[in-house]
Scaffold this active site. Structure first.
Site, PDB file in Angstrom:
ATOM      1  N   SER A  10       0.851  -1.197   0.000  1.00 44.70           N
ATOM      2  CA  SER A  10       0.000   0.000   0.000  1.00 44.70           C
ATOM      3  C   SER A  10       0.881   1.239   0.000  1.00 44.70           C
ATOM      4  O   SER A  10       1.678   1.460   0.919  1.00 44.70           O
ATOM      5  CB  SER A  10      -0.897   0.010   1.245  1.00 44.70           C
ATOM      6  OG  SER A  10      -1.390   1.324   1.430  1.00 44.70           O
ATOM      7  N   HIS A  35      -1.237  -1.697  -3.865  1.00 43.26           N
ATOM      8  CA  HIS A  35      -2.526  -1.413  -3.229  1.00 43.26           C
ATOM      9  C   HIS A  35      -2.696   0.108  -3.137  1.00 43.26           C
ATOM     10  O   HIS A  35      -1.847   0.804  -2.583  1.00 43.26           O
ATOM     11  CB  HIS A  35      -2.505  -2.059  -1.838  1.00 43.26           C
ATOM     12  CG  HIS A  35      -3.759  -1.937  -1.057  1.00 43.26           C
ATOM     13  ND1 HIS A  35      -4.727  -2.915  -1.042  1.00 43.26           N
ATOM     14  CD2 HIS A  35      -4.213  -0.964  -0.232  1.00 43.26           C
ATOM     15  CE1 HIS A  35      -5.722  -2.552  -0.245  1.00 43.26           C
ATOM     16  NE2 HIS A  35      -5.434  -1.362   0.268  1.00 43.26           N
ATOM     17  N   ASP A  37      -5.036   3.129  -1.840  1.00 42.31           N
ATOM     18  CA  ASP A  37      -6.117   3.484  -0.919  1.00 42.31           C
ATOM     19  C   ASP A  37      -6.758   4.794  -1.336  1.00 42.31           C
ATOM     20  O   ASP A  37      -6.181   5.867  -1.179  1.00 42.31           O
ATOM     21  CB  ASP A  37      -5.547   3.593   0.505  1.00 42.31           C
ATOM     22  CG  ASP A  37      -5.203   2.232   1.080  1.00 42.31           C
ATOM     23  OD1 ASP A  37      -6.070   1.338   1.016  1.00 42.31           O
ATOM     24  OD2 ASP A  37      -4.076   2.055   1.569  1.00 42.31           O
ATOM     25  N   MET A  39      -9.561   7.447  -0.687  1.00 41.51           N
ATOM     26  CA  MET A  39     -10.425   7.894   0.413  1.00 41.51           C
ATOM     27  C   MET A  39     -11.071   9.223   0.072  1.00 41.51           C
ATOM     28  O   MET A  39     -10.418  10.108  -0.496  1.00 41.51           O
ATOM     29  CB  MET A  39      -9.612   8.047   1.696  1.00 41.51           C
ATOM     30  CG  MET A  39      -8.872   6.782   2.083  1.00 41.51           C
ATOM     31  SD  MET A  39      -8.088   6.961   3.691  1.00 41.51           S
ATOM     32  CE  MET A  39      -7.082   5.465   3.737  1.00 41.51           C
ATOM     33  N   HIS A  68      -8.405   0.107  -3.738  1.00 40.24           N
ATOM     34  CA  HIS A  68      -9.295  -0.057  -2.583  1.00 40.24           C
ATOM     35  C   HIS A  68     -10.093   1.235  -2.400  1.00 40.24           C
ATOM     36  O   HIS A  68      -9.572   2.228  -1.890  1.00 40.24           O
ATOM     37  CB  HIS A  68      -8.420  -0.372  -1.359  1.00 40.24           C
ATOM     38  CG  HIS A  68      -9.176  -0.547  -0.090  1.00 40.24           C
ATOM     39  ND1 HIS A  68      -8.563  -0.605   1.142  1.00 40.24           N
ATOM     40  CD2 HIS A  68     -10.506  -0.694   0.167  1.00 40.24           C
ATOM     41  CE1 HIS A  68      -9.478  -0.763   2.083  1.00 40.24           C
ATOM     42  NE2 HIS A  68     -10.666  -0.810   1.525  1.00 40.24           N
ATOM     43  N   MET A  70     -12.455   3.514  -0.666  1.00 43.06           N
ATOM     44  CA  MET A  70     -13.133   3.816   0.603  1.00 43.06           C
ATOM     45  C   MET A  70     -13.930   5.088   0.358  1.00 43.06           C
ATOM     46  O   MET A  70     -13.573   6.172   0.846  1.00 43.06           O
ATOM     47  CB  MET A  70     -12.082   3.957   1.716  1.00 43.06           C
ATOM     48  CG  MET A  70     -11.498   2.610   2.120  1.00 43.06           C
ATOM     49  SD  MET A  70      -9.896   2.748   2.934  1.00 43.06           S
ATOM     50  CE  MET A  70      -8.844   2.851   1.509  1.00 43.06           C
ATOM     51  N   MET A 141     -11.041  -5.974   6.401  1.00 39.69           N
ATOM     52  CA  MET A 141     -10.281  -4.915   7.077  1.00 39.69           C
ATOM     53  C   MET A 141      -9.944  -5.363   8.500  1.00 39.69           C
ATOM     54  O   MET A 141     -10.842  -5.767   9.257  1.00 39.69           O
ATOM     55  CB  MET A 141     -11.090  -3.623   7.158  1.00 39.69           C
ATOM     56  CG  MET A 141     -11.307  -2.912   5.840  1.00 39.69           C
ATOM     57  SD  MET A 141      -9.815  -2.543   4.913  1.00 39.69           S
ATOM     58  CE  MET A 141      -8.873  -1.541   6.061  1.00 39.69           C
ATOM     59  N   GLY A 146      -9.129   4.303   7.002  1.00 38.19           N
ATOM     60  CA  GLY A 146      -8.925   5.751   7.083  1.00 38.19           C
ATOM     61  C   GLY A 146      -7.460   6.126   7.175  1.00 38.19           C
ATOM     62  O   GLY A 146      -7.052   7.136   6.607  1.00 38.19           O
ATOM     63  N   GLY A 149      -0.822   2.684   9.731  1.00 39.86           N
ATOM     64  CA  GLY A 149      -0.166   2.706  11.036  1.00 39.86           C
ATOM     65  C   GLY A 149      -1.054   2.384  12.230  1.00 39.86           C
ATOM     66  O   GLY A 149      -0.687   2.691  13.364  1.00 39.86           O
ATOM     67  N   ASP A 176      -6.205  -6.493   5.319  1.00 42.66           N
ATOM     68  CA  ASP A 176      -5.628  -5.148   5.166  1.00 42.66           C
ATOM     69  C   ASP A 176      -5.752  -4.376   6.472  1.00 42.66           C
ATOM     70  O   ASP A 176      -6.852  -4.196   6.982  1.00 42.66           O
ATOM     71  CB  ASP A 176      -6.403  -4.443   4.038  1.00 42.66           C
ATOM     72  CG  ASP A 176      -5.880  -3.047   3.731  1.00 42.66           C
ATOM     73  OD1 ASP A 176      -4.738  -2.744   4.102  1.00 42.66           O
ATOM     74  OD2 ASP A 176      -6.635  -2.272   3.090  1.00 42.66           O
TER      75      ASP A 176
HETATM   76  C1  DX5 Z   1      -6.495   1.722   5.763  1.00 42.95           C
HETATM   77  C2  DX5 Z   1      -6.027   1.282   4.394  1.00 42.95           C
HETATM   78  C3  DX5 Z   1      -4.894   0.321   4.465  1.00 42.95           C
HETATM   79  C4  DX5 Z   1      -3.628   0.950   5.027  1.00 42.95           C
HETATM   80  C5  DX5 Z   1      -2.802  -0.084   5.702  1.00 42.95           C
HETATM   81  O1  DX5 Z   1      -7.594   2.506   5.651  1.00 42.95           O
HETATM   82  O2  DX5 Z   1      -7.077   0.670   3.689  1.00 42.95           O
HETATM   83  O3  DX5 Z   1      -4.624  -0.247   3.185  1.00 42.95           O
HETATM   84  O4  DX5 Z   1      -2.883   1.550   4.010  1.00 42.95           O
HETATM   85  O5  DX5 Z   1      -1.788   0.536   6.416  1.00 42.95           O
HETATM   86  P1  DX5 Z   1      -0.940  -0.253   7.524  1.00 42.95           P
HETATM   87  O6  DX5 Z   1      -0.395  -1.468   6.855  1.00 42.95           O
HETATM   88  O7  DX5 Z   1       0.099   0.723   7.955  1.00 42.95           O
HETATM   89  O8  DX5 Z   1      -1.920  -0.589   8.605  1.00 42.95           O
HETATM   90 ZN    ZN Z   2      -6.437  -0.482   1.882  1.00 42.70          ZN
END
Ligand code: DX5
Ligand code: ZN
Length: 229
Positions: A10, A35, A37, A39, A68, A70, A141, A146, A149, A176
């Site tokens: 990601s 990946h 993300d 948002m 992905h 969101m 998930m 969001g 980390g 994820d």
């Molecule tokens: C969260 C994302 C994840 C995120 C994972 O909303 O969908 O894909 O990037 O990050 P880590 O691996 O740092 O938890």
């Molecule tokens: Zn994701």
């Protein structure tokens, strides 16, 4: 039958001013998926990237994308994402974000892409069980979406076992959120075959090395799981 184990990097935790070199580092290490993300500041309390960035990324890598979404009302935006992606790429939307999941799946498939549905940690598998035969991927998930980390939520793992037991051959099951070298074996044991990670790759000193390590851990975990079956 279990699908091949894949690691998805990601880029949410990568340096956005250097996406090209950040992607090349993981590509050289044999990453299976990038990946992305997406948002919207509505479905989740954060805003990241959209088709404009994906169009640029498609020009610099041949690694398949795992987009992905969101975002609320994904049905309104599938065309925009399909226009900048290609065969072999996944578009995954959230079941909580639409009242028309069948329509979204069909829009993704008609565009020649692979269709995935994602479930938030508090969403039950029942909400998508009837759709399984029409899907290429389910993304569980293991944090509330969001941000990168966050801390891994092991309580979602039984959902993966349940889905793997119901899954038609070939369904990809991804996990994820909060992935670390320590929890990959549990995710694989429960039946996940795609492991998406941001921090465990990009918040390390050497993303190339991190991918190699995650791949090795996954390989060992598969060996161990198959011994037990
Ligand atoms: C969260 C994302 C994840 C995120 C994972 O909303 O969908 O894909 O990037 O990050 P880590 O691996 O740092 O938890
Ligand atoms: Zn994701």
């Amino acid at each position: 039958m279990r699908q091949k184990i894949k690691i998805a990097a990601s880029i949410l935790a990568a340096n956005p001013m250097r996406f090209e070199s950040e992607i090349k580092k993981v590509e050289r290490a044999g990453i299976d998926l990038i990946h992305i993300d997406v948002m919207d500041g509505h479905f989740v309390p954060n805003i990241t990237m959209g088709p404009f960035i994906i169009k640029g990324i498609k020009k610099i890598t041949k690694v398949p994308l795992d987009i992905h979404l969101m975002i609320t009302h994904p049905e309104r935006y599938i065309k925009a994402f399909a226009d900048v992606s290609g065969k072999g790429d996944f578009i995954t939307f959230h079941i909580e974000a639409t009242k028309q999941p069948k329509k979204v799946i069909s829009l993704i498939k008609k565009a020649g892409l692979k269709a995935g549905i994602s479930l938030n940690p508090n969403t039950k598998t029942k909400s998508i069980e009837k759709l399984l035969s029409t899907l290429d991927l389910v993304l569980i998930m293991s944090v509330y979406p969001g941000f990168d980390g966050q801390k891994f939520m092991p309580e979602v793992l039984p959902k993966i076992s349940r889905l793997r037991s119901l899954a038609p051959d070939g369904l990809e099951i991804a996990i994820d959120g909060g992935i670390t070298p320590e929890n990959i074996p549990q995710a694989i044991k429960h039946g996940a075959n795609i492991i998406a990670a941001a921090s465990a790759i990009y918040k390390t000193e050497d993303p190339y090395k991190a991918v190699k390590t995650l791949k090795e851990i996954a390989k060992q975990a598969v060996k161990k799981t198959s011994c037990m079956n």
